[in-house]
Design a protein around this motif. Structure first.
Motif, short mmCIF file in Angstrom:
data_model
loop_
_atom_site.label_atom_id
_atom_site.label_comp_id
_atom_site.label_asym_id
_atom_site.label_seq_id
_atom_site.Cartn_x
_atom_site.Cartn_y
_atom_site.Cartn_z
N UNK A 10 0.63 -1.03 0.08
CA UNK A 10 0.10 -0.03 0.06
C UNK A 10 0.84 1.25 0.07
N UNK A 11 2.07 1.23 0.60
CA UNK A 11 3.00 2.37 0.79
C UNK A 11 3.27 2.84 -0.80
N UNK A 12 3.43 2.20 -1.64
CA UNK A 12 3.75 2.24 -3.11
C UNK A 12 2.67 3.08 -3.81
N UNK A 13 1.28 2.92 -3.34
CA UNK A 13 0.33 3.49 -4.28
C UNK A 13 0.19 4.97 -4.42
N UNK A 14 0.23 5.38 -5.70
CA UNK A 14 0.51 6.96 -5.93
C UNK A 14 1.78 7.45 -5.64
N UNK A 15 2.89 6.74 -5.51
CA UNK A 15 4.14 6.98 -5.03
C UNK A 15 4.97 7.59 -6.35
N UNK A 16 5.65 8.79 -6.46
CA UNK A 16 6.42 9.03 -7.58
C UNK A 16 7.60 8.08 -7.71
N UNK A 17 7.85 7.52 -8.76
CA UNK A 17 9.07 6.65 -8.97
C UNK A 17 9.85 6.97 -10.28
N UNK A 18 11.19 6.82 -10.38
CA UNK A 18 11.80 7.02 -11.59
C UNK A 18 12.71 5.94 -11.73
N UNK A 19 12.81 5.34 -12.82
CA UNK A 19 13.73 4.08 -13.25
C UNK A 19 14.43 4.52 -14.33
N UNK A 20 15.78 4.03 -14.14
CA UNK A 20 16.78 4.34 -15.27
C UNK A 20 16.77 2.81 -16.07
N UNK A 21 16.93 3.26 -17.47
CA UNK A 21 17.08 2.02 -18.14
C UNK A 21 15.94 1.03 -18.08
N UNK A 22 14.53 1.83 -18.22
CA UNK A 22 13.38 1.01 -17.78
C UNK A 22 12.79 0.42 -19.03
N UNK A 23 13.25 0.48 -20.40
CA UNK A 23 12.57 0.07 -21.65
C UNK A 23 12.81 -1.30 -21.84
N UNK A 24 13.67 -2.00 -21.27
CA UNK A 24 13.81 -3.40 -21.52
C UNK A 24 14.49 -4.35 -20.36
N UNK A 42 7.89 7.06 -13.86
CA UNK A 42 8.54 7.73 -14.86
C UNK A 42 9.74 6.82 -15.23
N UNK A 43 10.17 6.63 -16.68
CA UNK A 43 11.64 6.16 -16.92
C UNK A 43 12.30 6.67 -17.82
N UNK A 44 13.58 6.29 -17.88
CA UNK A 44 14.32 7.06 -18.80
C UNK A 44 15.20 5.87 -19.77
#
Length: 251
Positions: A10-24, A42-44
């Motif tokens: 539940x603590x992750x619900x609506x939490x802003x997250x950024x992931x690098x190298x997220x496409x594959x 969001x991912x890069x």
């Protein structure tokens, strides 16, 4: 293996997250796992086609970016923070375990390997941590590798960069702990991503690797993503400055 029943945080619900190298690869599974938790993801990635396709199927935000370009990296992070709110979770996932012969690499190759596998992690932290601290804290998860723990050969610059990730984790955990920011390393073993299967998986290599693992099941990238979710969640509130292995007991 029986069908796995995974946890919801539940603590992750609506939490802003950024992931690098997220496409594959592992990154894609991490993006999907956070989206399934209801996080704002969001991912890069530099792979624009795969990144756009993943964004379309998950609802995650995609910022095309060459992570070796630090100005572009930090600009992309700023854009995601502006759109979805200050990141409370940063996953430094991007890397490439290209094979190389130590006798043949030159200084330019070495520097490029450090840029690809290490340097961007620090500058992503630098871009995220101030806003994360002002938002009340969060979790930074750096992706390591058990390649150097096993004294693996065939990629000395990659193994060196991955060993340095552990130093980065430890020192930044000390630097940021006062702002309630946790920093940890996830340490994958040989994970059966599409890239690994295409380039290096052979019957002989699999047989040899099974002998090294305590558990004989080959490791699906979903299990790395599940460890990342745990470390990002409030369930891991007292976990920092440490290594979390996902390598089936590989020795």
């Amino acid at each position: 293996m029986a069908t796995q029943r995974f946890a919801h945080y539940p603590s992750l619900n609506n939490t802003p997250v950024i992931v690098t190298g997220g496409a594959s690869g592992i990154g894609e599974l991490i993006v999907r796992a956070f989206c399934e938790q209801g996080a704002k993801v969001g991912f890069l990635d530099r792979d624009e086609a795969r990144g756009a396709a993943l964004a379309a199927t998950t609802g995650a935000l995609f910022e095309p970016c060459d992570l070796c370009d630090i100005d572009a990296l930090q600009s992309a992070i700023a854009s995601l923070n502006e759109t979805q709110g200050p990141a409370r979770v940063l996953v430094n996932n991007a890397a490439r375990d290209d094979r190389h012969d130590w006798r043949e690499i030159d200084a330019a190759y070495w520097d490029q390997s450090m840029d690809t596998n290490l340097r961007h992690m620090f500058f992503a932290i630098q871009a995220c941590a101030p806003d994360m601290a002002r938002a009340g804290g969060g979790s930074i998860i750096n992706m390591g590798s058990n390649s150097w723990w096993e004294a693996g050969g065939g990629f000395p610059s990659y193994a060196t960069a991955k060993a340095a990730v552990h130093g980065l984790t430890r020192t930044m955990a000390r630097e940021l702990g006062g702002d309630d920011i946790r920093v940890n390393t996830v340490v994958p073993g040989w994970i059966m991503t599409e890239r690994q299967k295409e380039l290096w998986v052979t019957p002989e290599a699999i047989e040899k690797h099974r002998d090294r693992q305590c558990l004989k099941t080959l490791i699906d990238p979903v299990y790395v993503a599940r460890m990342v979710l745990f470390l990002a969640s409030d369930d891991a509130a007292m976990c920092t400055a440490n290594n979390y292995m996902v390598e089936a007991g590989s020795i």
